[in-house]
Design a protein around this motif. Sequence first.
Motif: not given
Length: 467
Positions: A429-442
């Motif tokens: 698995d390899c990707g990008i760090a997301v804050m507030s993942m799965h929220a309407p706005w990330e």
Amino acid sequence: MARKNVWEKYDKRKRETVDAFARNYCGFLNQGKTERECIDYIVNRIEREGYEELDKRMKTGTPLKTGDKVYAVCMNKSIAMFRIGENSLSEGMNILVANIYSPRLDVKQNPLYEDGGVAYLDTHYYGGVKKYQWVTLPLALHGVIVKKDGTTVEINLGEEEDDPVFFISDLLIHLSSEQLEKKAAKVIEGEALDIVVGNMPYTSEEDKEEKEAVKKNILNILKEMYDIEEEDFLSAELEVVPAGKAREAGFDRSLILAYGHDDRVCAFSSLEAMLETEDAKRTTCCILVDKEEIGSVGATGMQSQFFANTVAEILNLTGEYSELNLRRCLASSFMLSSDVSAAFDPSYAAQFDKKNAAFLGQGMVFNKYTGSRGKSGSNDANAEYIAKIRRMLDEGDITYQTAELGKVDAGGGGTIAYILALYGMNVIDCGIAVMSMHAPWEAISKADLYETKCGYAVFLKKAGIEL
């Protein structure tokens, strides 16, 4: 281990390049808020770059040769792209796989009703969401309605400045004493996520006391705008998503706030890496699929035979097809499961192991394993494979980090990595760090977006080749 901040290695010219790439990404997000819209964007993009529909080659039987670029689409929701390399396909491919759907609300098949003089569309949430996050937001309606005669009506309402938007109501604070005592999972129930679509009643001289007059008025508007009847909802795929465009965030504009980073941020960076990789020795492949969040099931999910069937057709057109060569091709392939990771959030630091967390602005993220608690449901990448990737990225001056999703007992999650690993190929698995993942706005970092695209490009060109 010391961590690098990506911004520190960028000069002014490089930052301008990063900003330009981020703007293109925002354009992709704004045009692709559903799987179908993403496929439309991608097909238009890759055909301008010389990609040809695989079906056309299959019908004519025209062989594929080194340098040829083809793609296949599954039900307008998934796509696989291939650039034929110099080496035999039986030696394997270099593969990027990402998802192009995002958590949302789906309109039910019998959705339109009236209650208390208000018209609603009934919805069913899709994917892992905190339901309370979806109330009192401006919402847009995207999707298709297919009529009995086969006519497809496209819906995209709520994104333009003069479009109406929709919303889900919430109980006013003055009457919320009981509601506020509930657990967060119960504050808003799934059946309460119905969107408000109107309040004006239909009036006529013939019947001044029309029953369900507001609903009838909505049906008249739908008939006038789209020439559809209420029964046409039975063959519709309508998605409710946050209204509005992706935006730069922060005084320094270093972040992007948007709906759909998970997992379209990995899909876009994978797509762009695929398009810029022109001279790889091994065949390169980019797969963008649907339904990861609900188990990758169905014809357009990664568990379907779409990918294996397409590879078989590719082998056939290169003159290499046999069941044994198909198995050898898949087993010898290298893959990055391009999926997001959780960005460390200081406001919720207790849920993270800070030594093994992903940080915004510190490059692409590798997750050796995912899963829940005792790695349940996880693909666990081989150390030898990780070592090869480290070497490739270091030689390509790519900034990367490793992470887990959070503390061991805090929860967890899975990806599609294990599905491709079933073929015996090396997968991580390899990707990008997301804050507030799965929220309407990330939120994501522009630098991470660009660095990950560059890392994917290095992987496509170098994986499986002795350096």
